[in-house]
Write a protein that holds these residues in place. Structure first.
Motif, short mmCIF file in Angstrom:
data_model
loop_
_atom_site.label_atom_id
_atom_site.label_comp_id
_atom_site.label_asym_id
_atom_site.label_seq_id
_atom_site.Cartn_x
_atom_site.Cartn_y
_atom_site.Cartn_z
N SER A 71 0.80 -1.23 0.00
CA SER A 71 0.00 0.00 0.00
C SER A 71 0.83 1.28 0.00
O SER A 71 0.28 2.38 -0.01
CB SER A 71 -0.92 0.01 1.23
N GLU A 76 -4.14 7.17 -1.98
CA GLU A 76 -5.14 6.96 -0.93
C GLU A 76 -5.12 5.50 -0.54
O GLU A 76 -4.77 4.63 -1.34
CB GLU A 76 -6.54 7.35 -1.43
N PHE A 77 -5.51 5.23 0.70
CA PHE A 77 -5.47 3.85 1.16
C PHE A 77 -6.39 2.99 0.29
O PHE A 77 -7.56 3.32 0.10
CB PHE A 77 -5.90 3.75 2.62
N THR A 79 -8.72 0.86 0.09
CA THR A 79 -9.76 0.18 0.87
C THR A 79 -10.55 -0.82 0.02
O THR A 79 -10.82 -1.94 0.45
CB THR A 79 -10.72 1.21 1.48
N THR A 102 -7.03 -8.65 7.98
CA THR A 102 -8.00 -7.84 8.72
C THR A 102 -7.35 -7.15 9.91
O THR A 102 -7.60 -5.97 10.17
CB THR A 102 -9.17 -8.71 9.20
N LEU A 105 -5.40 -4.25 8.70
CA LEU A 105 -6.29 -3.12 8.42
C LEU A 105 -6.65 -2.38 9.70
O LEU A 105 -6.66 -1.14 9.74
CB LEU A 105 -7.57 -3.61 7.74
N LYS A 108 -3.99 -0.17 10.95
CA LYS A 108 -3.84 1.05 10.16
C LYS A 108 -4.97 2.05 10.44
O LYS A 108 -5.05 3.09 9.80
CB LYS A 108 -3.83 0.71 8.66
N GLN A 110 -8.11 1.59 9.90
CA GLN A 110 -9.19 1.50 8.93
C GLN A 110 -10.47 1.02 9.62
O GLN A 110 -10.44 0.08 10.41
CB GLN A 110 -8.82 0.54 7.80
N THR A 113 -15.98 -2.64 7.71
CA THR A 113 -17.40 -2.71 7.39
C THR A 113 -18.01 -3.91 8.11
O THR A 113 -17.29 -4.78 8.62
CB THR A 113 -17.61 -2.86 5.88
N THR A 116 -16.82 -7.05 6.57
CA THR A 116 -15.47 -7.42 7.00
C THR A 116 -15.49 -8.04 8.39
O THR A 116 -14.80 -9.03 8.65
CB THR A 116 -14.54 -6.19 6.99
#
Length: 234
Positions: A71, A76-77, A79, A102, A105, A108, A110, A113, A116
């Motif tokens: 990344s 931008e990340f 996603t 996960t 993520l 980071k 993030q 959702t 997820t």
């Protein structure tokens, strides 16, 4: 002297120009390139992510380092690419890799959702890490409370039912009742089964009567017919 339609049109045009009221059609500047920008190449990026983690040893530092490089050059990340990668890993039943990606993520910052979260809970369950799944579930229910979707409740009830923890099933059901979340029919049967495990047949019947539909479809004499669930053909 009569003015022809062509003459009348020309005069009107001259009048509009003279008084500065000429109407020009503005170009449509609205475009949807931002949609393409967000999703462009996300499938290839997702495949690169999968290839990256597949080559890594099962060590946190190695996984996180490789994903950081994946990344690093994105403005931008990525996603969307990460979400697609998780979906692909789920279809391939790569539970450990799902957990690793996960958690990276989450490290980071993030925001996950609900899809997820559901994938993570499933992966932890399939990887035999039930206590860890339970810990994440408790965090979810305490943090989000009334916004937790039905499918996450169903996921936890399914997990506890398969692991033969009827007490845990009833704990999750109690949360559903408190938050006004109506279980689907499969989940309702598992809840009824949990009550039955404690010898509470009346409560099992209450759950089934409350949440199961009164009618169902069966095949009878080669036709699909609608019958009462508690009828003679049920």
């Amino acid at each position: 002297m009569t003015c022809t339609p062509t003459c009348s049109s020309s005069v009107s045009k001259l009048i509009r120009i003279y008084y500065g009221r000429r109407v020009t059609k503005k170009p449509n500047k609205e475009h949807h390139l931002w949609i393409r920008k967000e999703t462009a190449g996300s499938g290839k990026k997702a495949l690169r992510l999968i290839d990256t983690v597949s080559k890594c040893p099962n060590e946190k530092e190695a996984i996180y380092g490789a994903l950081d490089k994946w990344s690093a050059f994105e403005p931008e990340f990525p996603t969307i690419a990460a979400a697609k990668a998780l979906g692909m890993l789920k279809r391939r039943r790569k539970w450990l890799r799902i957990i690793q990606v996960t958690k990276w993520l989450m490290s980071k910052g993030q925001v996950l959702t609900w899809t997820t979260y559901d994938t993570l809970l499933l992966a932890l369950f399939m990887d035999g890490r039930v206590e860890e799944a339970e810990s994440i579930w408790n965090t979810i229910i305490q943090t989000h409370t009334r916004s937790v979707p039905k499918r996450l409740f169903s996921r936890m009830i399914l997990m506890y039912d398969i692991r033969h923890h009827p007490d845990k099933v009833l704990e999750v059901y109690a949360d559903m009742e408190e938050l006004g979340v109506r279980p689907d029919e499969d989940t309702a049967r598992r809840i009824g089964k949990a009550f039955l495990a404690f010898g509470q047949e009346e409560k099992e019947k209450y759950i089934l009567d409350k949440y199961l539909k009164k009618w169902k479809y069966i095949h009878f004499n080669g036709e699909r017919v609608r019958v009462r669930r508690d009828g003679p053909l049920a």
